[in-house]
Design a protein around this motif. Structure first.
Motif, PDB file in Angstrom:
ATOM      1  N   GLU A 239     -26.215 -25.047  -4.704  1.00 56.03           N
ATOM      2  CA  GLU A 239     -25.959 -23.620  -4.496  1.00 56.03           C
ATOM      3  C   GLU A 239     -24.631 -23.407  -3.782  1.00 56.03           C
ATOM      4  N   GLU A 240     -24.357 -24.233  -2.757  1.00 60.97           N
ATOM      5  CA  GLU A 240     -23.109 -24.089  -2.010  1.00 60.97           C
ATOM      6  C   GLU A 240     -21.906 -24.451  -2.885  1.00 60.97           C
ATOM      7  N   ARG A 241     -22.055 -25.461  -3.734  1.00 62.94           N
ATOM      8  CA  ARG A 241     -20.977 -25.870  -4.648  1.00 62.94           C
ATOM      9  C   ARG A 241     -20.587 -24.699  -5.554  1.00 62.94           C
ATOM     10  N   GLU A 242     -21.588 -24.056  -6.149  1.00 62.02           N
ATOM     11  CA  GLU A 242     -21.331 -22.913  -7.026  1.00 62.02           C
ATOM     12  C   GLU A 242     -20.669 -21.768  -6.260  1.00 62.02           C
ATOM     13  N   ALA A 243     -21.136 -21.529  -5.039  1.00 67.85           N
ATOM     14  CA  ALA A 243     -20.576 -20.445  -4.226  1.00 67.85           C
ATOM     15  C   ALA A 243     -19.122 -20.731  -3.862  1.00 67.85           C
ATOM     16  N   LEU A 244     -18.833 -21.972  -3.456  1.00 68.64           N
ATOM     17  CA  LEU A 244     -17.462 -22.338  -3.092  1.00 68.64           C
ATOM     18  C   LEU A 244     -16.514 -22.185  -4.275  1.00 68.64           C
ATOM     19  N   LEU A 245     -16.956 -22.672  -5.436  1.00 64.95           N
ATOM     20  CA  LEU A 245     -16.097 -22.590  -6.620  1.00 64.95           C
ATOM     21  C   LEU A 245     -15.830 -21.146  -7.037  1.00 64.95           C
ATOM     22  N   SER A 246     -16.816 -20.274  -6.850  1.00 67.43           N
ATOM     23  CA  SER A 246     -16.598 -18.870  -7.209  1.00 67.43           C
ATOM     24  C   SER A 246     -15.758 -18.149  -6.154  1.00 67.43           C
ATOM     25  N   ILE A 247     -15.939 -18.468  -4.895  1.00 64.29           N
ATOM     26  CA  ILE A 247     -15.181 -17.804  -3.822  1.00 64.29           C
ATOM     27  C   ILE A 247     -13.707 -18.205  -3.878  1.00 64.29           C
ATOM     28  N   TYR A 248     -13.461 -19.494  -4.026  1.00 67.74           N
ATOM     29  CA  TYR A 248     -12.085 -19.992  -3.981  1.00 67.74           C
ATOM     30  C   TYR A 248     -11.444 -20.128  -5.362  1.00 67.74           C
ATOM     31  N   ASP A 249     -12.022 -19.489  -6.359  1.00 63.27           N
ATOM     32  CA  ASP A 249     -11.452 -19.538  -7.705  1.00 63.27           C
ATOM     33  C   ASP A 249     -10.058 -18.911  -7.681  1.00 63.27           C
ATOM     34  N   GLY A 250      -9.049 -19.688  -8.044  1.00 61.18           N
ATOM     35  CA  GLY A 250      -7.677 -19.200  -8.050  1.00 61.18           C
ATOM     36  C   GLY A 250      -6.931 -19.418  -6.738  1.00 61.18           C
ATOM     37  N   ASP A 251      -7.602 -19.874  -5.695  1.00 63.07           N
ATOM     38  CA  ASP A 251      -6.954 -20.152  -4.412  1.00 63.07           C
ATOM     39  C   ASP A 251      -6.314 -21.540  -4.489  1.00 63.07           C
ATOM     40  N   GLU A 252      -4.987 -21.606  -4.427  1.00 64.62           N
ATOM     41  CA  GLU A 252      -4.280 -22.878  -4.575  1.00 64.62           C
ATOM     42  C   GLU A 252      -4.464 -23.791  -3.372  1.00 64.62           C
ATOM     43  N   ALA A 253      -4.868 -23.256  -2.237  1.00 61.27           N
ATOM     44  CA  ALA A 253      -5.072 -24.071  -1.034  1.00 61.27           C
ATOM     45  C   ALA A 253      -6.389 -24.850  -1.111  1.00 61.27           C
ATOM     46  N   PHE A 254      -7.310 -24.413  -1.947  1.00 59.90           N
ATOM     47  CA  PHE A 254      -8.626 -25.051  -2.067  1.00 59.90           C
ATOM     48  C   PHE A 254      -8.620 -26.053  -3.209  1.00 59.90           C
ATOM     49  N   LYS A 255      -9.310 -27.177  -3.000  1.00 61.95           N
ATOM     50  CA  LYS A 255      -9.414 -28.186  -4.053  1.00 61.95           C
ATOM     51  C   LYS A 255     -10.754 -28.892  -3.948  1.00 61.95           C
ATOM     52  N   GLN A 256     -11.428 -29.035  -5.101  1.00 59.77           N
ATOM     53  CA  GLN A 256     -12.658 -29.818  -5.167  1.00 59.77           C
ATOM     54  C   GLN A 256     -12.264 -31.215  -5.668  1.00 59.77           C
ATOM     55  N   VAL A 257     -12.368 -32.223  -4.796  1.00 59.30           N
ATOM     56  CA  VAL A 257     -12.007 -33.590  -5.147  1.00 59.30           C
ATOM     57  C   VAL A 257     -13.129 -34.234  -5.946  1.00 59.30           C
ATOM     58  N   SER A 258     -14.362 -34.010  -5.504  1.00 60.27           N
ATOM     59  CA  SER A 258     -15.554 -34.503  -6.196  1.00 60.27           C
ATOM     60  C   SER A 258     -16.676 -33.507  -5.895  1.00 60.27           C
ATOM     61  N   PRO A 259     -17.863 -33.690  -6.470  1.00 55.82           N
ATOM     62  CA  PRO A 259     -18.940 -32.730  -6.181  1.00 55.82           C
ATOM     63  C   PRO A 259     -19.344 -32.665  -4.705  1.00 55.82           C
ATOM     64  N   THR A 260     -18.941 -33.662  -3.906  1.00 53.05           N
ATOM     65  CA  THR A 260     -19.312 -33.639  -2.492  1.00 53.05           C
ATOM     66  C   THR A 260     -18.104 -33.666  -1.561  1.00 53.05           C
ATOM     67  N   VAL A 261     -16.890 -33.590  -2.089  1.00 54.06           N
ATOM     68  CA  VAL A 261     -15.678 -33.632  -1.252  1.00 54.06           C
ATOM     69  C   VAL A 261     -14.797 -32.428  -1.591  1.00 54.06           C
ATOM     70  N   TYR A 262     -14.431 -31.663  -0.536  1.00 58.87           N
ATOM     71  CA  TYR A 262     -13.619 -30.465  -0.695  1.00 58.87           C
ATOM     72  C   TYR A 262     -12.456 -30.497   0.293  1.00 58.87           C
ATOM     73  N   GLN A 263     -11.318 -29.976  -0.143  1.00 57.85           N
ATOM     74  CA  GLN A 263     -10.134 -29.943   0.704  1.00 57.85           C
ATOM     75  C   GLN A 263      -9.597 -28.518   0.779  1.00 57.85           C
ATOM     76  N   TYR A 264      -9.009 -28.208   1.933  1.00 58.57           N
ATOM     77  CA  TYR A 264      -8.343 -26.915   2.095  1.00 58.57           C
ATOM     78  C   TYR A 264      -7.053 -27.141   2.872  1.00 58.57           C
ATOM     79  N   LYS A 265      -5.948 -26.558   2.352  1.00 56.48           N
ATOM     80  CA  LYS A 265      -4.641 -26.735   2.976  1.00 56.48           C
ATOM     81  C   LYS A 265      -4.302 -25.496   3.784  1.00 56.48           C
ATOM     82  N   TYR A 266      -3.876 -25.741   5.024  1.00 55.85           N
ATOM     83  CA  TYR A 266      -3.496 -24.666   5.938  1.00 55.85           C
ATOM     84  C   TYR A 266      -1.985 -24.713   6.151  1.00 55.85           C
ATOM     85  N   GLY A 267      -1.307 -23.601   5.955  1.00 56.84           N
ATOM     86  CA  GLY A 267       0.140 -23.528   6.142  1.00 56.84           C
ATOM     87  C   GLY A 267       0.885 -23.791   4.853  1.00 56.84           C
ATOM     88  N   GLU A 268       2.213 -23.640   4.930  1.00 56.83           N
ATOM     89  CA  GLU A 268       3.087 -23.848   3.777  1.00 56.83           C
ATOM     90  C   GLU A 268       3.502 -25.314   3.696  1.00 56.83           C
TER      91      GLU A 268
END
Length: 189
Positions: free
Chosen positions: A11-40
């Motif tokens: 459920e959280e995976r689906e929510a994250l993918l829908s919330i951050y859809d199009g956000d270039e700072a967010f990245k799903q590396v694998s089904p259990t690993v997520y990354q977010y970039k802060y700053g330029e």
């Protein structure tokens, strides 16, 4: 893996993918690993946060990782401050989906947490630099001493570029055939 945990993770995976859809700072590396970039990218205070879910997530806090190549410029003291702050925040949300909350929490405090990061890149480990003028520490390479005849012979073998001349290993066909003799071929009529 606990069934409740796997359902909550899905459920959280689906929510994250829908919330951050199009956000270039967010990245799903694998089904259990997520990354977010802060700053330029060009900013020395930008960093990348990686959140990895365990089998018992969200009942256990996720693994927080800041040891990626992108973060090589961040000093270790700043990394520890960020990890401590995120870990304390994650403890408040045990049993609930928390990845989005952690990412958003860090957005609010990112500037404050990297305040101790130097503006210019600093290498943490500086090795001792010393200059010794001792004769004993200098390494001397011994030159090969050649006689004039040896030098002349070596020079004759090489061309002006220091290479062997073209055709140095060719065989003189006429000379070779004259040494081996000719084979007699009888022609019968």
């Amino acid at each position: 893996m606990d069934e409740d945990c796997s359902v909550l993770q899905e459920e959280e995976r689906e929510a994250l993918l829908s919330i951050y859809d199009g956000d270039e700072a967010f990245k799903q590396v694998s089904p259990t690993v997520y990354q977010y970039k802060y700053g330029e990218d060009s900013d020395n205070k930008s960093f990348l946060l990686e959140v990895e879910w365990h089998n018992n997530y969200p009942n256990e806090a996720p693994k927080i990782n800041l040891d990626m190549f992108y973060n090589k410029h961040i000093v270790s003291s700043v990394k520890e401050i960020i990890k401590d702050k995120i870990s304390k925040e994650a403890d408040h949300y045990l049993g609930e989906s928390m990845t989005f909350t952690l990412f958003e929490f860090l957005k609010d405090f990112a500037e404050e947490l990297v305040a101790n990061q130097p503006d210019k890149e600093v290498t943490e480990s500086i090795t001792k630099l010393s200059i010794d003028d001792d004769e004993s520490t200098k390494k001397t390479t011994k030159k090969e001493i050649m006689s004039k005849a040896q030098k002349r012979k070596q020079w004759d073998r090489l061309d002006s570029k220091g290479e062997k001349p073209r055709g140095y290993d060719w065989i003189d066909v006429v000379k070779h055939l004259s040494q081996t003799g000719s084979s007699k071929v009888e022609i019968s009529t």
